[in-house]
Motif scaffolding. Structure first.
Motif, PDB file in Angstrom:
ATOM      1  N   LYS A  81      24.337   1.062  -8.488  1.00 39.71           N
ATOM      2  CA  LYS A  81      22.881   1.115  -8.587  1.00 39.71           C
ATOM      3  C   LYS A  81      22.334  -0.071  -9.366  1.00 39.71           C
ATOM      4  O   LYS A  81      21.296  -0.645  -9.017  1.00 39.71           O
ATOM      5  N   GLU A  85      19.937  -2.834  -7.966  1.00 38.95           N
ATOM      6  CA  GLU A  85      18.664  -3.075  -8.646  1.00 38.95           C
ATOM      7  C   GLU A  85      18.503  -4.557  -8.950  1.00 38.95           C
ATOM      8  O   GLU A  85      17.444  -5.146  -8.724  1.00 38.95           O
ATOM      9  N   SER A  86      19.573  -5.179  -9.459  1.00 40.92           N
ATOM     10  CA  SER A  86      19.485  -6.596  -9.805  1.00 40.92           C
ATOM     11  C   SER A  86      19.330  -7.473  -8.575  1.00 40.92           C
ATOM     12  O   SER A  86      18.779  -8.565  -8.642  1.00 40.92           O
ATOM     13  N   SER A  90      17.186  -1.823  -4.466  1.00 42.41           N
ATOM     14  CA  SER A  90      16.715  -0.483  -4.772  1.00 42.41           C
ATOM     15  C   SER A  90      15.774  -0.565  -5.965  1.00 42.41           C
ATOM     16  O   SER A  90      15.500  -1.636  -6.484  1.00 42.41           O
ATOM     17  N   GLY A  91      15.283   0.606  -6.398  1.00 37.77           N
ATOM     18  CA  GLY A  91      14.366   0.632  -7.533  1.00 37.77           C
ATOM     19  C   GLY A  91      12.931   0.856  -7.083  1.00 37.77           C
ATOM     20  O   GLY A  91      12.661   1.125  -5.909  1.00 37.77           O
ATOM     21  N   VAL A 119      14.140   0.775  -1.592  1.00 41.36           N
ATOM     22  CA  VAL A 119      13.111   0.480  -2.588  1.00 41.36           C
ATOM     23  C   VAL A 119      11.952   1.453  -2.408  1.00 41.36           C
ATOM     24  O   VAL A 119      11.504   1.711  -1.292  1.00 41.36           O
ATOM     25  N   ASP A 275      11.423  -8.873 -11.584  1.00 44.95           N
ATOM     26  CA  ASP A 275      12.759  -8.540 -11.101  1.00 44.95           C
ATOM     27  C   ASP A 275      12.917  -8.992  -9.652  1.00 44.95           C
ATOM     28  O   ASP A 275      11.968  -9.440  -8.999  1.00 44.95           O
ATOM     29  N   THR A 277      13.352  -7.333  -7.001  1.00 49.46           N
ATOM     30  CA  THR A 277      12.570  -6.550  -6.028  1.00 49.46           C
ATOM     31  C   THR A 277      11.192  -7.175  -5.830  1.00 49.46           C
ATOM     32  O   THR A 277      10.720  -7.329  -4.699  1.00 49.46           O
TER      33      THR A 277
END
Length: 287
Positions: A81, A85-86, A90-91, A119, A275, A277
């Protein structure tokens, strides 16, 4: 107790003897035996019944084995995860948009979610002033809005110019219209209460309105087009937001006097960490 000990105990539980487990772990037997002894002391329970031929897990040993498997699985999922995320896979992504700065937002978000289905987009609509405050307070990551941008506070990632057109339910013979054509019906204008520059442009272009002429305001472009389609009012909308597919009975006409606006900017708080995302969304918009 640490992750290394849990890994070693799982190998012990899945082996017949401590010697066999030591070979699998490519280590000497005495340190592995000592590690097992330390675990039993820490937990206050015997974990393995030793035997030269084949050791056996005690009830406590079975509990530790199952829990160790679960913990290590959760750790791997956590790592996955975090990596996702990085990488922006996702996130959550929190986006604000004002009432007029929604140009092709549905197209952009559709493309983005196809590329990054894990996401979660959180989109809220508000006026430009409130959205800028939310960026400052870091309660949203990005904002679509119209109007002058304070470059000392915000970073502008994307801008697009658009042209207002006159929208009516009547088909006119001329290809473009002049100020005189605006006042044949009451006007329903976009609500620019927080957008001073556009309010001034409308004031200028409507300076010749007859005495008693009615002008109303609305912040929802779909509703504006619905009311224009009913034949009650006329309006101005950005050309790129004019939806001929959904409103076949509408017609739009260029305005002779140049009338442009920056339909939207996509901005973030200056020097605030974005980030991956957010960066992925910006890249999707630019493409």
């Amino acid at each position: 107790m640490d992750v290394r000990q849990l890994n070693y105990f799982i190998v012990l539980a899945e082996s017949n003897t401590i010697s066999e487990a030591a070979k699998k772990l490519k280590m000497a037997q005495p340190p592995l035996s000592q590690m097992l002894k330390n675990l039993e002391i820490e937990l206050g329970a015997t974990l393995i019944k030793r035997s030269k031929k084949k050791h056996q897990l005690t009830k406590s040993g079975h509990i530790l084995y199952q829990e160790a498997l679960n913990i290590l699985k959760q750790l791997e999922e956590m790592k996955l995860k975090i990596r996702e995320e990085s990488n922006g896979l996702s996130g959550n992504l929190r986006i604000g948009c004002n009432h007029i700065a929604i140009l092709n937002l549905e197209t952009v978000t559709s493309h983005f979610l196809k590329q990054f289905p894990n996401v979660s987009l959180i989109i809220e609509q508000n006026d430009s002033i409130t959205l800028q405050e939310k960026l400052k307070n870091r309660t949203i990551d990005l904002a679509f809005l119209q109007g002058p941008i304070n470059q000392d506070i915000f970073t502008n990632h994307f801008s697009k110019m658009d042209e207002f057109v006159f929208v009516t339910s009547e088909e006119l013979k001329q290809k473009s219209i002049s100020q005189h054509d605006f006042f044949k019906k009451p006007l329903l204008l976009p609500d620019f209460h927080s957008l001073t520059s556009q309010g001034e442009q409308f004031s200028e272009i409507l300076s010749g309105q007859p005495e008693g002429f009615t002008i109303s305001y609305c912040s929802n472009y779909t509703l504006i087009q619905q009311l224009v389609a009913s034949g009650i009012v006329n309006s101005f909308v950005p050309k790129s937001l004019f939806n001929k597919d959904n409103f076949l009975e509408l017609f739009y006409y260029p305005i002779r006097k140049p009338f442009k606006l920056t339909c939207y900017h996509l901005i973030s708080l200056k020097d605030n960490y974005l980030d991956q995302t957010s960066l992925n969304f910006i890249e999707t918009l630019k493409n």
